[in-house]
Motif scaffolding. Structure first.
Motif, PDB file in Angstrom:
ATOM      1  N   SER A   2      45.752   8.374  -6.959  1.00  0.00           N
ATOM      2  CA  SER A   2      44.936   7.536  -7.835  1.00  0.00           C
ATOM      3  C   SER A   2      45.796   6.506  -8.562  1.00  0.00           C
ATOM      4  O   SER A   2      47.005   6.695  -8.765  1.00  0.00           O
ATOM      5  CB  SER A   2      44.186   8.399  -8.844  1.00  0.00           C
ATOM      6  N   ALA A   3      45.158   5.435  -8.983  1.00  0.00           N
ATOM      7  CA  ALA A   3      45.859   4.383  -9.739  1.00  0.00           C
ATOM      8  C   ALA A   3      46.416   4.955 -11.031  1.00  0.00           C
ATOM      9  O   ALA A   3      47.506   4.566 -11.466  1.00  0.00           O
ATOM     10  CB  ALA A   3      44.902   3.225 -10.015  1.00  0.00           C
ATOM     11  N   HIS A   4      45.691   5.884 -11.640  1.00  0.00           N
ATOM     12  CA  HIS A   4      46.166   6.516 -12.878  1.00  0.00           C
ATOM     13  C   HIS A   4      47.515   7.200 -12.656  1.00  0.00           C
ATOM     14  O   HIS A   4      48.423   7.084 -13.483  1.00  0.00           O
ATOM     15  CB  HIS A   4      45.129   7.524 -13.387  1.00  0.00           C
ATOM     16  N   VAL A   5      47.648   7.918 -11.554  1.00  0.00           N
ATOM     17  CA  VAL A   5      48.901   8.621 -11.269  1.00  0.00           C
ATOM     18  C   VAL A   5      50.020   7.619 -11.027  1.00  0.00           C
ATOM     19  O   VAL A   5      51.123   7.768 -11.543  1.00  0.00           O
ATOM     20  CB  VAL A   5      48.737   9.584 -10.075  1.00  0.00           C
ATOM     21  N   ARG A   6      49.745   6.586 -10.260  1.00  0.00           N
ATOM     22  CA  ARG A   6      50.766   5.561 -10.014  1.00  0.00           C
ATOM     23  C   ARG A   6      51.180   4.887 -11.327  1.00  0.00           C
ATOM     24  O   ARG A   6      52.353   4.619 -11.540  1.00  0.00           O
ATOM     25  CB  ARG A   6      50.252   4.534  -9.019  1.00  0.00           C
ATOM     26  N   ASP A   7      50.203   4.627 -12.209  1.00  0.00           N
ATOM     27  CA  ASP A   7      50.520   4.031 -13.511  1.00  0.00           C
ATOM     28  C   ASP A   7      51.391   4.976 -14.341  1.00  0.00           C
ATOM     29  O   ASP A   7      52.341   4.545 -14.987  1.00  0.00           O
ATOM     30  CB  ASP A   7      49.242   3.698 -14.291  1.00  0.00           C
ATOM     31  N   ARG A   8      51.058   6.251 -14.314  1.00  0.00           N
ATOM     32  CA  ARG A   8      51.834   7.223 -15.085  1.00  0.00           C
ATOM     33  C   ARG A   8      53.253   7.323 -14.549  1.00  0.00           C
ATOM     34  O   ARG A   8      54.214   7.390 -15.324  1.00  0.00           O
ATOM     35  CB  ARG A   8      51.138   8.594 -15.062  1.00  0.00           C
ATOM     36  N   LEU A   9      53.407   7.321 -13.237  1.00  0.00           N
ATOM     37  CA  LEU A   9      54.746   7.330 -12.646  1.00  0.00           C
ATOM     38  C   LEU A   9      55.532   6.098 -13.091  1.00  0.00           C
ATOM     39  O   LEU A   9      56.707   6.199 -13.462  1.00  0.00           O
ATOM     40  CB  LEU A   9      54.672   7.387 -11.118  1.00  0.00           C
ATOM     41  N   ALA A  10      54.879   4.936 -13.078  1.00  0.00           N
ATOM     42  CA  ALA A  10      55.546   3.696 -13.494  1.00  0.00           C
ATOM     43  C   ALA A  10      55.975   3.778 -14.955  1.00  0.00           C
ATOM     44  O   ALA A  10      57.075   3.339 -15.306  1.00  0.00           O
ATOM     45  CB  ALA A  10      54.633   2.498 -13.254  1.00  0.00           C
ATOM     46  N   GLU A  11      55.124   4.355 -15.817  1.00  0.00           N
ATOM     47  CA  GLU A  11      55.484   4.535 -17.227  1.00  0.00           C
ATOM     48  C   GLU A  11      56.739   5.382 -17.382  1.00  0.00           C
ATOM     49  O   GLU A  11      57.521   5.183 -18.305  1.00  0.00           O
ATOM     50  CB  GLU A  11      54.337   5.206 -17.990  1.00  0.00           C
ATOM     51  N   LEU A  12      56.910   6.318 -16.464  1.00  0.00           N
ATOM     52  CA  LEU A  12      58.074   7.208 -16.493  1.00  0.00           C
ATOM     53  C   LEU A  12      59.277   6.593 -15.775  1.00  0.00           C
ATOM     54  O   LEU A  12      60.333   7.232 -15.669  1.00  0.00           O
ATOM     55  CB  LEU A  12      57.725   8.554 -15.855  1.00  0.00           C
ATOM     56  N   GLY A  72      60.032  16.821  -5.822  1.00  0.00           N
ATOM     57  CA  GLY A  72      58.660  16.742  -6.330  1.00  0.00           C
ATOM     58  C   GLY A  72      58.038  15.392  -6.055  1.00  0.00           C
ATOM     59  O   GLY A  72      56.862  15.302  -5.687  1.00  0.00           O
ATOM     60  N   LEU A  73      58.811  14.326  -6.217  1.00  0.00           N
ATOM     61  CA  LEU A  73      58.304  12.988  -5.886  1.00  0.00           C
ATOM     62  C   LEU A  73      58.000  12.888  -4.391  1.00  0.00           C
ATOM     63  O   LEU A  73      56.994  12.291  -3.992  1.00  0.00           O
ATOM     64  CB  LEU A  73      59.305  11.912  -6.303  1.00  0.00           C
ATOM     65  N   ALA A  74      58.856  13.486  -3.573  1.00  0.00           N
ATOM     66  CA  ALA A  74      58.614  13.491  -2.127  1.00  0.00           C
ATOM     67  C   ALA A  74      57.339  14.268  -1.797  1.00  0.00           C
ATOM     68  O   ALA A  74      56.565  13.868  -0.913  1.00  0.00           O
ATOM     69  CB  ALA A  74      59.812  14.083  -1.392  1.00  0.00           C
ATOM     70  N   ALA A  75      57.094  15.355  -2.521  1.00  0.00           N
ATOM     71  CA  ALA A  75      55.861  16.123  -2.309  1.00  0.00           C
ATOM     72  C   ALA A  75      54.636  15.293  -2.677  1.00  0.00           C
ATOM     73  O   ALA A  75      53.618  15.323  -1.983  1.00  0.00           O
ATOM     74  CB  ALA A  75      55.899  17.418  -3.119  1.00  0.00           C
ATOM     75  N   LEU A  76      54.739  14.527  -3.757  1.00  0.00           N
ATOM     76  CA  LEU A  76      53.626  13.643  -4.140  1.00  0.00           C
ATOM     77  C   LEU A  76      53.396  12.565  -3.089  1.00  0.00           C
ATOM     78  O   LEU A  76      52.245  12.207  -2.806  1.00  0.00           O
ATOM     79  CB  LEU A  76      53.898  13.009  -5.504  1.00  0.00           C
ATOM     80  N   ALA A  77      54.465  12.058  -2.494  1.00  0.00           N
ATOM     81  CA  ALA A  77      54.319  11.052  -1.432  1.00  0.00           C
ATOM     82  C   ALA A  77      53.627  11.660  -0.215  1.00  0.00           C
ATOM     83  O   ALA A  77      52.757  11.030   0.394  1.00  0.00           O
ATOM     84  CB  ALA A  77      55.684  10.483  -1.050  1.00  0.00           C
ATOM     85  N   ALA A  78      53.993  12.898   0.132  1.00  0.00           N
ATOM     86  CA  ALA A  78      53.349  13.577   1.260  1.00  0.00           C
ATOM     87  C   ALA A  78      51.874  13.829   0.956  1.00  0.00           C
ATOM     88  O   ALA A  78      51.006  13.652   1.831  1.00  0.00           O
ATOM     89  CB  ALA A  78      54.073  14.888   1.577  1.00  0.00           C
ATOM     90  N   LEU A  79      51.573  14.222  -0.279  1.00  0.00           N
ATOM     91  CA  LEU A  79      50.182  14.399  -0.705  1.00  0.00           C
ATOM     92  C   LEU A  79      49.417  13.091  -0.559  1.00  0.00           C
ATOM     93  O   LEU A  79      48.316  13.057   0.000  1.00  0.00           O
ATOM     94  CB  LEU A  79      50.142  14.884  -2.152  1.00  0.00           C
TER      95      LEU A  79
END
Length: 154
Positions: A2-12, A72-79
């Motif tokens: 979701s865009a929300h998750v991508r935004d949260r990742l960018a904030e971090l 964990g980031l790689a797992a999110l990419a696979a998801l």
């Protein structure tokens, strides 16, 4: 994702990496109903391992903690590759494997790197059950390997 998750990742200050090609005969992730099981992720960038060795010997525990976060980031990419913009309901389970030097017993602190990542990105939905296992060696001499079970919306 979701865009929300991508935004949260960018904030971090983070971004999803490219999905690394499997190093064997399997797929990075499989969706079954509302669950996505992600294969064990080792710390790879652009198909190359970023560190090798045992934690507590060749790899410092603090570095291994960063590597578990990278997994964990790689797992999110696979998801993301499997479900795209589907809504994550929660992180259900994390299993962490830590290639450990003789006498090293701080495996949980190493895997905290991925657990903290999921908490920072997803809040309460990032809280999960977890198992951590110390092993003698991991595939390709990786220091850590992380597998994740996610629940997603229909």
């Amino acid at each position: 994702m979701s865009a929300h998750v991508r935004d949260r990742l960018a904030e971090l200050g983070l971004a999803l990496p490219s999905v690394s090609p499997p190093k064997g005969v399997y797929v990075p992730a499989v969706r079954s109903g509302r669950h996505v099981q992600v294969s064990g992720q080792i710390p790879m960038v652009d198909g190359e391992l970023t560190a090798v060795g045992r934690v507590g010997a060749e790899v410092l525990p603090e570095r291994a903690r960063e590597l578990s976060r990278q997994c964990g980031l790689a797992a999110l990419a696979a998801l993301d590759a499997v479900v795209g913009p589907a809504t994550l309901v929660r992180v259900v389970k994390v299993v962490g494997y830590v290639s450990s030097a003789e006498g090293f017993t701080r495996q949980p602190a190493v895997v905290d790197g991925v657990s903290e990542l999921f908490g920072a990105v997803f809040g309460d939905a990032g809280r999960h059950v977890r198992s951590v296992v110390g092993v003698g060696r991991l595939p390709l001499d990786a220091p850590v390997e992380i597998e994740v079970l996610f629940e997603v919306a229909d």
